[in-house]
Motif scaffolding. Sequence first.
Motif, PDB file in Angstrom:
ATOM      1  N   LYS A 189     -23.609 -11.380   7.117  1.00 42.47           N
ATOM      2  CA  LYS A 189     -22.932 -11.229   7.931  1.00 42.47           C
ATOM      3  C   LYS A 189     -21.645 -12.343   9.111  1.00 42.47           C
ATOM      4  CE  LYS A 189     -21.386  -8.041  10.868  1.00 42.47           C
ATOM      5  NZ  LYS A 189     -19.819  -7.762  11.218  1.00 42.47           N
ATOM      6  N   CYS A 190     -22.794 -13.066   8.646  1.00 43.02           N
ATOM      7  CA  CYS A 190     -21.912 -13.847   9.174  1.00 43.02           C
ATOM      8  C   CYS A 190     -20.573 -14.455   8.861  1.00 43.02           C
ATOM      9  CB  CYS A 190     -23.046 -15.660   9.955  1.00 43.02           C
ATOM     10  SG  CYS A 190     -24.102 -15.055  11.243  1.00 43.02           S
ATOM     11  N   VAL A 191     -21.262 -14.756   7.216  1.00 45.50           N
ATOM     12  CA  VAL A 191     -19.788 -15.389   6.405  1.00 45.50           C
ATOM     13  C   VAL A 191     -19.126 -14.638   6.264  1.00 45.50           C
ATOM     14  CG1 VAL A 191     -19.848 -15.729   3.446  1.00 45.50           C
ATOM     15  CG2 VAL A 191     -21.540 -16.580   5.077  1.00 45.50           C
ATOM     16  N   PHE A 192     -18.843 -13.176   6.213  1.00 44.66           N
ATOM     17  CA  PHE A 192     -18.373 -11.726   6.043  1.00 44.66           C
ATOM     18  C   PHE A 192     -17.459 -12.087   7.434  1.00 44.66           C
ATOM     19  CE2 PHE A 192     -16.575  -7.368   6.270  1.00 44.66           C
ATOM     20  CZ  PHE A 192     -17.218  -6.936   5.354  1.00 44.66           C
ATOM     21  N   ASP A 193     -17.956 -11.948   8.648  1.00 42.44           N
ATOM     22  CA  ASP A 193     -17.119 -12.436   9.539  1.00 42.44           C
ATOM     23  C   ASP A 193     -16.245 -13.167   9.996  1.00 42.44           C
ATOM     24  OD1 ASP A 193     -17.661  -9.769  10.150  1.00 42.44           O
ATOM     25  OD2 ASP A 193     -19.693 -10.733  11.998  1.00 42.44           O
ATOM     26  N   LEU A 194     -16.921 -14.350   9.014  1.00 40.40           N
ATOM     27  CA  LEU A 194     -15.545 -15.976   9.463  1.00 40.40           C
ATOM     28  C   LEU A 194     -14.493 -16.129   8.514  1.00 40.40           C
ATOM     29  CD1 LEU A 194     -18.758 -18.207   9.397  1.00 40.40           C
ATOM     30  CD2 LEU A 194     -16.655 -17.905  11.645  1.00 40.40           C
ATOM     31  N   TYR A 195     -14.913 -14.949   7.033  1.00 35.41           N
ATOM     32  CA  TYR A 195     -13.924 -14.831   5.611  1.00 35.41           C
ATOM     33  C   TYR A 195     -13.076 -14.290   6.910  1.00 35.41           C
ATOM     34  CZ  TYR A 195     -11.262 -14.170   1.191  1.00 35.41           C
ATOM     35  OH  TYR A 195     -11.249 -13.471   0.650  1.00 35.41           O
ATOM     36  N   GLU A 196     -13.226 -13.172   7.462  1.00 34.71           N
ATOM     37  CA  GLU A 196     -11.865 -12.162   7.921  1.00 34.71           C
ATOM     38  C   GLU A 196     -10.888 -12.968   8.944  1.00 34.71           C
ATOM     39  OE1 GLU A 196     -13.120  -8.241   8.800  1.00 34.71           O
ATOM     40  OE2 GLU A 196     -13.004  -8.343   6.915  1.00 34.71           O
ATOM     41  N   VAL A 197     -11.620 -13.732   9.850  1.00 33.80           N
ATOM     42  CA  VAL A 197     -10.603 -15.003  11.095  1.00 33.80           C
ATOM     43  C   VAL A 197     -10.098 -15.403  10.424  1.00 33.80           C
ATOM     44  CG1 VAL A 197     -11.332 -13.213  12.270  1.00 33.80           C
ATOM     45  CG2 VAL A 197     -12.539 -15.434  12.178  1.00 33.80           C
ATOM     46  N   LEU A 198     -11.454 -16.493   9.832  1.00 32.38           N
ATOM     47  CA  LEU A 198     -10.173 -18.742   9.273  1.00 32.38           C
ATOM     48  C   LEU A 198      -8.801 -18.647   7.986  1.00 32.38           C
ATOM     49  CD1 LEU A 198     -13.896 -19.955   9.758  1.00 32.38           C
ATOM     50  CD2 LEU A 198     -11.677 -18.905  11.431  1.00 32.38           C
ATOM     51  N   ASP A 199      -8.552 -18.846   8.384  1.00 28.58           N
ATOM     52  CA  ASP A 199      -8.128 -19.622   7.053  1.00 28.58           C
ATOM     53  C   ASP A 199      -8.367 -20.715   6.376  1.00 28.58           C
ATOM     54  OD1 ASP A 199      -5.643 -18.298   8.216  1.00 28.58           O
ATOM     55  OD2 ASP A 199      -5.200 -19.529   9.187  1.00 28.58           O
ATOM     56  N   ILE A 200      -9.779 -21.552   6.943  1.00 29.56           N
ATOM     57  CA  ILE A 200     -10.383 -22.995   6.023  1.00 29.56           C
ATOM     58  C   ILE A 200     -11.363 -22.322   5.271  1.00 29.56           C
ATOM     59  CG2 ILE A 200      -9.477 -24.556   7.340  1.00 29.56           C
ATOM     60  CD1 ILE A 200     -12.174 -24.392   8.927  1.00 29.56           C
ATOM     61  N   PRO A 201     -12.504 -22.490   4.196  1.00 27.77           N
ATOM     62  CA  PRO A 201     -13.557 -21.971   3.725  1.00 27.77           C
ATOM     63  C   PRO A 201     -14.609 -22.047   4.497  1.00 27.77           C
ATOM     64  CG  PRO A 201     -12.206 -24.096   2.787  1.00 27.77           C
ATOM     65  CD  PRO A 201     -11.526 -23.828   3.500  1.00 27.77           C
ATOM     66  N   VAL A 202     -15.546 -20.588   3.781  1.00 32.40           N
ATOM     67  CA  VAL A 202     -16.377 -21.065   4.566  1.00 32.40           C
ATOM     68  C   VAL A 202     -17.621 -21.193   3.141  1.00 32.40           C
ATOM     69  CG1 VAL A 202     -18.551 -19.211   5.797  1.00 32.40           C
ATOM     70  CG2 VAL A 202     -15.752 -19.059   5.945  1.00 32.40           C
ATOM     71  N   GLY A 223     -16.601 -20.655  15.137  1.00 32.98           N
ATOM     72  CA  GLY A 223     -16.109 -20.441  13.496  1.00 32.98           C
ATOM     73  C   GLY A 223     -14.293 -21.256  13.931  1.00 32.98           C
ATOM     74  N   LEU A 224     -13.249 -20.054  15.028  1.00 35.87           N
ATOM     75  CA  LEU A 224     -11.855 -20.441  15.345  1.00 35.87           C
ATOM     76  C   LEU A 224     -11.803 -21.902  15.744  1.00 35.87           C
ATOM     77  CD1 LEU A 224     -11.180 -16.900  15.960  1.00 35.87           C
ATOM     78  CD2 LEU A 224     -10.675 -18.488  14.148  1.00 35.87           C
ATOM     79  N   ALA A 225     -13.914 -21.813  16.325  1.00 40.70           N
ATOM     80  CA  ALA A 225     -12.923 -23.735  17.969  1.00 40.70           C
ATOM     81  C   ALA A 225     -12.830 -24.884  16.859  1.00 40.70           C
ATOM     82  CB  ALA A 225     -14.371 -23.551  18.960  1.00 40.70           C
ATOM     83  N   ALA A 226     -13.835 -24.159  15.437  1.00 38.60           N
ATOM     84  CA  ALA A 226     -14.146 -25.251  14.769  1.00 38.60           C
ATOM     85  C   ALA A 226     -12.725 -25.706  13.980  1.00 38.60           C
ATOM     86  CB  ALA A 226     -15.117 -25.590  13.725  1.00 38.60           C
TER      87      ALA A 226
END
Length: 296
Positions: free
Chosen positions: A219-232, A170-173
């Motif tokens: 769980k994946c959405v939860f984890d991505l929300y914590e580290v990304l600035d872009i929408p999930v 997610g961070l790579a994207a």
Amino acid sequence: MLSLTLTGLKLENPLMLAAGIMGTTGGSLKRIAECGAGAVVTKSIGLEPKSGHSNPSMVEVDCGFLNAMGLPNPSYKNFQDEIDTARKGSVPVIASIFGGFADEFSEIAKALDADAFELNVSCPHAHGYGTDIGTDPELVEDITHAVKKAISAPVWVKLTPNVTDIKSTGLAAQRGGADAVVAINTVRGMAIDIETGCPILGNRFGGLSGRAIKPVAIKCVFDLYEVLDIPVIGVGGISDWRDAVEFIMAGARAVQIGSAVGENINIFQDISPCMEAFMAEKQWTLDDIYGMAHEV
Ligand code: RRO
């Protein structure tokens, strides 16, 4: 009450058709749009026509479906008319595209006119495509960057759950310039016929979708929300309004529905009023429930 702007696109509601279901023809996409979806995503489209894996390519299993369609598609060279027809449904049409290299993705994205692009780097059973590239953060970043450089439409990246840590892809994207990530594609799985001892799918293994994968996706959405600035954008096992609310509380700005559309084409118009009634009763807006599970 349910309308939102997502990566610059105006959506009447946060419920979209996921890639892979009724997304090969403009007629079926338009029909889903008219059935109340906020946006529709096409079947994944590649460089050359592809007939896909041998049958059986989809089977029902406990709490879901296993598929190994094998990226069947008519090639981007034969797909613009379908997008144009789908757009007559008056909701944003997102082209899901796949390739083996950054150049292939950008060639396809440049050639198609769509409201946004969803880069499929996550199909779990296509040699040289999907997870073969989408599990490598460097490749995900390069591909995203190449497409962003080539076009001006929003770029979403659909991630695979078949990794140890989805945050790194997610961070790579995000580093590559993605406008949003979509989580998740199907979970790698397999079924065996005990009468014969043979794998059931023509491709032997495939991807699991449907109710069974919802907790994995949450769980994946939860984890991505914590580290990304872009929408999930959340996807995986949504079959009623409660599931959609749960995804938004986990941190999804919007959701996609796939397997459940096969059972009920009216699912979008079934979910929207129930979500609205629930939120009205609680006096919550979409913004209030967005990421709510992170506040406790
Ligand atoms: O076509 C497929 O077999 C397929 C694709 Br492109 C995908 O992204 N995910 C999936 O489960 N199947």
